[in-house]
Scaffold this motif. Structure first.
Motif, mmCIF file in Angstrom:
data_model
loop_
_atom_site.group_PDB
_atom_site.id
_atom_site.type_symbol
_atom_site.label_atom_id
_atom_site.label_comp_id
_atom_site.label_asym_id
_atom_site.label_seq_id
_atom_site.Cartn_x
_atom_site.Cartn_y
_atom_site.Cartn_z
ATOM 1 N N ILE A 1 37.794 -34.209 77.815
ATOM 2 C CA ILE A 1 36.683 -33.088 78.067
ATOM 3 C C ILE A 1 35.612 -33.790 78.583
ATOM 4 C CG2 ILE A 1 35.211 -31.499 77.289
ATOM 5 C CD1 ILE A 1 37.250 -30.403 75.444
ATOM 6 N N LEU A 2 35.109 -34.832 78.056
ATOM 7 C CA LEU A 2 33.818 -35.518 78.356
ATOM 8 C C LEU A 2 34.015 -36.633 79.283
ATOM 9 C CD1 LEU A 2 32.537 -35.812 74.573
ATOM 10 C CD2 LEU A 2 31.957 -33.954 76.491
ATOM 11 N N VAL A 3 35.095 -37.373 79.418
ATOM 12 C CA VAL A 3 35.033 -38.393 80.386
ATOM 13 C C VAL A 3 35.606 -37.913 81.877
ATOM 14 C CG1 VAL A 3 36.009 -40.831 80.792
ATOM 15 C CG2 VAL A 3 35.538 -40.081 78.432
ATOM 16 N N PRO A 4 34.865 -38.274 83.160
ATOM 17 C CA PRO A 4 35.467 -37.988 84.023
ATOM 18 C C PRO A 4 36.716 -38.415 84.380
ATOM 19 C CG PRO A 4 33.260 -38.906 84.379
ATOM 20 C CD PRO A 4 33.583 -39.090 82.843
ATOM 21 N N LYS A 5 37.721 -37.783 85.368
ATOM 22 C CA LYS A 5 38.904 -38.079 85.396
ATOM 23 C C LYS A 5 39.160 -39.478 86.064
ATOM 24 C CE LYS A 5 42.838 -36.959 88.217
ATOM 25 N NZ LYS A 5 43.432 -35.888 89.155
ATOM 26 N N ASP A 6 38.357 -40.000 86.848
ATOM 27 C CA ASP A 6 38.692 -41.350 87.354
ATOM 28 C C ASP A 6 38.378 -42.327 86.185
ATOM 29 O OD1 ASP A 6 36.035 -40.721 87.481
ATOM 30 O OD2 ASP A 6 35.474 -41.903 89.135
ATOM 31 N N ARG A 7 37.284 -42.375 85.331
ATOM 32 C CA ARG A 7 37.365 -43.090 84.568
ATOM 33 C C ARG A 7 38.411 -43.044 83.179
ATOM 34 N NH1 ARG A 7 32.151 -43.131 81.539
ATOM 35 N NH2 ARG A 7 33.151 -44.744 80.389
ATOM 36 N N TYR A 8 38.722 -41.688 82.917
ATOM 37 C CA TYR A 8 39.686 -41.448 81.948
ATOM 38 C C TYR A 8 40.975 -42.015 82.122
ATOM 39 C CZ TYR A 8 42.837 -38.819 78.925
ATOM 40 O OH TYR A 8 43.760 -38.665 77.701
ATOM 41 N N ARG A 9 41.284 -41.981 83.558
ATOM 42 C CA ARG A 9 42.814 -42.738 83.890
ATOM 43 C C ARG A 9 42.612 -44.220 83.218
ATOM 44 N NH1 ARG A 9 44.574 -45.798 88.321
ATOM 45 N NH2 ARG A 9 46.689 -44.975 88.853
ATOM 46 N N GLY A 10 41.521 -44.946 83.329
ATOM 47 C CA GLY A 10 41.609 -46.405 83.061
ATOM 48 C C GLY A 10 41.008 -46.373 81.627
#
Length: 129
Positions: free
Chosen positions: A24-33
């Protein structure tokens, strides 16, 4: 048996609240890594989908421990475990489509843990009627 169910429910709840909050809190591009290469499945989903999945994980995790802890409607705990089984079935399906076999095996282990928890809690839940 009840002690084992509480330990499993507590560990799974902590894990899934953390994972859901990250989704929920981490943007998708950062969540991926976020955790190395294991989160590449996020490429198959829109940010709104990730938020919905994260929300389901948090609600399910709360449902694992809060109803039996409060003594209100303890049947909700195994139902939450069944719901999280469905989430993990979807996760394993996504891993299968992406040929991520080792990660899929981990998803299946979580699915089995939720199945055990649901079975154990259904056996202990008092049903009216």
């Amino acid at each position: 048996m009840n002690t084992a169910l509480w330990i499993i429910a507590g560990v799974l709840a902590i894990t899934y609240v953390g994972c859901g909050a990250a989704q929920i809190l981490v943007p998708k591009d950062r969540y991926r890594g976020l955790r190395g290469s294991s989160q590449h499945w996020a490429d198959d989903f829109q940010p709104g989908h990730l938020t919905a999945i994260g929300t389901l994980k948090i609600i399910g995790a709360i449902g694992l421990v809060l109803p039996p802890l409060a003594g209100l409607s303890p049947v909700l705990s195994p139902l939450a475990a069944c719901g999280l089984m469905l989430v993990m079935a979807g996760a394993a399906t996504t891993r299968f489509r992406r040929c991520e076999w080792a990660y899929m095996a981990v998803d299946v282990v979580f699915l089995a843990a939720f199945a055990f928890l649901a079975w154990g809690r259904f056996a202990l839940a008092p049903f009216a009627g």
